[in-house]
Design a protein around this motif. Structure first.
Motif, PDB file in Angstrom:
ATOM      1  N   PHE A 152       0.977  -1.155  -0.046  1.00 35.14           N
ATOM      2  CA  PHE A 152       0.074   0.006  -0.044  1.00 35.14           C
ATOM      3  C   PHE A 152       0.881   1.300  -0.202  1.00 35.14           C
ATOM      4  N   GLU A 153       1.964   1.415   0.964  1.00 32.17           N
ATOM      5  CA  GLU A 153       2.870   2.447   1.035  1.00 32.17           C
ATOM      6  C   GLU A 153       4.215   2.004   1.531  1.00 32.17           C
ATOM      7  N   SER A 154       5.213   2.183   0.773  1.00 35.50           N
ATOM      8  CA  SER A 154       6.384   1.700   1.098  1.00 35.50           C
ATOM      9  C   SER A 154       7.653   2.682   0.367  1.00 35.50           C
ATOM     10  N   TYR A 155       8.786   2.563   0.723  1.00 36.80           N
ATOM     11  CA  TYR A 155       9.945   3.072  -0.189  1.00 36.80           C
ATOM     12  C   TYR A 155      10.488   1.951  -0.906  1.00 36.80           C
ATOM     13  N   GLU A 203       6.198   4.167  -3.320  1.00 37.11           N
ATOM     14  CA  GLU A 203       5.345   3.609  -4.091  1.00 37.11           C
ATOM     15  C   GLU A 203       4.287   2.892  -3.391  1.00 37.11           C
ATOM     16  N   GLY A 204       3.273   2.241  -4.111  1.00 38.62           N
ATOM     17  CA  GLY A 204       2.228   1.273  -3.568  1.00 38.62           C
ATOM     18  C   GLY A 204       0.811   1.701  -4.126  1.00 38.62           C
ATOM     19  N   PHE A 209      -4.532  -9.105   5.883  1.00 36.14           N
ATOM     20  CA  PHE A 209      -4.130 -10.151   4.662  1.00 36.14           C
ATOM     21  C   PHE A 209      -3.133  -9.677   3.604  1.00 36.14           C
ATOM     22  N   PRO A 210      -3.802  -8.711   2.943  1.00 41.68           N
ATOM     23  CA  PRO A 210      -2.949  -8.330   1.416  1.00 41.68           C
ATOM     24  C   PRO A 210      -1.409  -8.145   1.966  1.00 41.68           C
ATOM     25  N   VAL A 211      -1.204  -7.392   3.245  1.00 41.56           N
ATOM     26  CA  VAL A 211       0.203  -6.811   3.391  1.00 41.56           C
ATOM     27  C   VAL A 211       0.899  -8.087   3.889  1.00 41.56           C
TER      28      VAL A 211
END
Ligand code: ARG
Length: 242
Positions: A36-39, A46-47, A178-180
């Motif tokens: 979802f959100e990360s570097y 990105e995400g 779950f998705p993470v």
């Protein structure tokens, strides 16, 4: 001389006009929550949430910039309107709705239980009685883990800390979206597995301060446009194609 002053005034008016056209906003996010959100490796954010914000910016008069916050700090920052919104894979809950507004749901999620791949003992959430459970502070995972009888809940500022402790055996399980967790495993962390059914069914929303109904309205309108014009489906496919 006088002419020069007049020119200055004219420029001032022009600037004012530009500000009313695009509205610069800051949305908080715990940016350690892939996909979802990360570097990425180059330090670029990105995400799924990041692409969604870019797309919202394209179809609205808004210029939203994402800023990193601790997840547990998001609701307090929204309550004081220190930030204009939060996009952080945040679940819409009744409790949070007392404090902030949410847009229409943009993603269906749920909590999964993860254990070490060689664990035969824990087959799902219902087997967590008396176990050590790693979670992220302030999340629905933390809330759900705290309901397990006799369990010791270990809370981390970011979910990475919980996964690290699971890998080295310091906790028995991780309760997380779950998705993470599935994405974490798919990234090559196959010493971890998901067990049992999803414990909850949850919907993510973008949180907006109650003091900013005009922002809520604009973001909701943008989300509707993106669902209609196919852009939402495109972003979904990019991050969650199977
Ligand atoms: N969906 C869960 C919740 O709202 C976890 C979200 C965590 N998000 C993050 N970016 N760390 O509580």
């Amino acid at each position: 001389c006088g002419g020069g002053e007049k020119t200055g005034e004219t420029t001032g008016e022009g600037e004012q006009q530009a500000t009313t056209e695009t509205q610069n906003l800051v949305f908080g996010s715990d940016t350690s929550y892939a996909p979802f959100e990360s570097y990425d490796a180059n330090g670029k954010l990105e995400g799924f949430d990041v692409d969604l914000i870019d797309a919202i910016n394209e179809v609205s008069g808004l210029n939203i910039e994402m800023k990193t916050y601790d997840f547990k700090g998001l609701i307090p920052a929204l309550e004081t309107a220190t930030i204009d919104g939060a996009i952080s894979a945040m679940t819409i809950t009744e409790e949070r709705k007392q404090k902030v507004d949410f847009t229409v749901p943009y993603y269906k999620s749920g909590l999964a239980t993860a254990v070490k791949a060689d664990n035969q003992d824990i087959q799902g959430y219902d087997d967590l009685d008396g176990k050590k459970i790693g979670v992220q502070t302030g999340t629905t995972g933390e809330l759900e883990a705290s309901k397990v009888p006799n369990a010791e809940v270990v809370s981390f500022d970011t979910i990475d800390g919980a996964f690290m402790d699971l890998t080295n055996g310091a906790v028995d399980a991780v309760v997380n979206d779950f998705p993470v967790t599935a994405y974490y495993i798919a990234q090559g962390n196959d010493q971890v597995k998901i067990v049992g059914d999803l414990q909850t069914s949850e919907y993510y929303g973008i949180a907006i301060p109650k003091q900013k109904p005009e922002v809520l309205e604009k973001v909701n309108a943008a989300l509707e446009t993106l669902k209609e014009n196919g852009k939402y489906a495109e972003i979904y496919k990019k991050w969650f194609s199977v």
